[in-house]
Design an enzyme around this catalytic site. Structure first.
Site, short mmCIF file in Angstrom:
data_model
loop_
_atom_site.label_atom_id
_atom_site.label_comp_id
_atom_site.label_asym_id
_atom_site.label_seq_id
_atom_site.Cartn_x
_atom_site.Cartn_y
_atom_site.Cartn_z
N HIS A 154 -3.92 -4.69 -0.71
CA HIS A 154 -3.61 -5.35 0.56
C HIS A 154 -3.66 -6.87 0.38
O HIS A 154 -4.75 -7.43 0.33
CB HIS A 154 -4.61 -4.92 1.64
CG HIS A 154 -4.38 -3.52 2.10
ND1 HIS A 154 -3.60 -3.22 3.18
CD2 HIS A 154 -4.81 -2.34 1.59
CE1 HIS A 154 -3.55 -1.92 3.33
NE2 HIS A 154 -4.27 -1.36 2.38
N GLU B 7 -3.02 -9.14 2.51
CA GLU B 7 -3.59 -9.77 3.70
C GLU B 7 -5.12 -9.73 3.71
O GLU B 7 -5.75 -10.44 4.50
CB GLU B 7 -3.02 -9.12 4.97
CG GLU B 7 -3.59 -7.77 5.32
CD GLU B 7 -3.04 -6.57 4.54
OE1 GLU B 7 -3.41 -5.44 4.89
OE2 GLU B 7 -2.26 -6.76 3.58
N CYS C 39 0.84 -1.20 0.00
CA CYS C 39 0.00 0.00 0.00
C CYS C 39 0.88 1.26 0.00
O CYS C 39 1.61 1.49 -0.95
CB CYS C 39 -1.01 -0.03 1.14
SG CYS C 39 -2.36 1.17 0.89
#
Length: 137
Positions: free
Chosen positions: A117, A119, A13
């Site tokens: 992202h 994750e 990011c």
């Protein structure tokens, strides 16, 4: 420093944005400058108003092979949440569009970055993190 010496680095990011020379988000602060270009606020053309920040799932367009994105399908969707984005340069291994086209993933030697992202990007994100760890091994 370590980045120039070949130490692997993954920017996620805003971490990807810091790989570039700078950003309009903080005009007086220099980025690492390991990748050329400047990050800009997301915007559409005058006929198109876009929502900023950009939050949601977008498909990746992958113009060339990448160690970081190895094994991902051509229609892979990943999760974004950001207001500024990096330009599409020769280091871009995936791009997407929100208003205009921007780099979603970059790769140069041992330097990697993703605007999204991993994750929060389900199986695709796990694969990307696994690929990065394998590159570092």
């Amino acid at each position: 420093g370590a980045v120039r010496d070949g130490t692997p680095l993954l920017g996620i990011c805003v971490g990807m944005q810091w790989l570039f020379g700078g950003s309009d988000e903080a005009p007086d602060v220099r980025g690492l400058g390991v990748l050329p270009g400047r990050c800009r606020l997301l915007s559409g053309d005058t006929a198109q108003r876009i929502k900023v920040p950009h939050v949601g799932w977008n498909a990746l367009e992958m113009p060339r092979p990448s160690r970081l994105l190895a094994g991902l399908a051509a229609t892979t969707y990943v999760y974004f949440t950001h207001s500024f984005a990096a330009p599409v340069t020769q280091d871009c291994v995936a791009s997407t569009t929100h208003g205009g086209r921007f780099s979603a993933a970059v790769e140069q030697d041992q330097i990697f970055g993703v605007q999204f992202h991993p994750e929060k990007s389900s199986e695709a994100g796990l694969r990307i993190l696994q690929n990065y760890l394998e590159v570092c091994a």
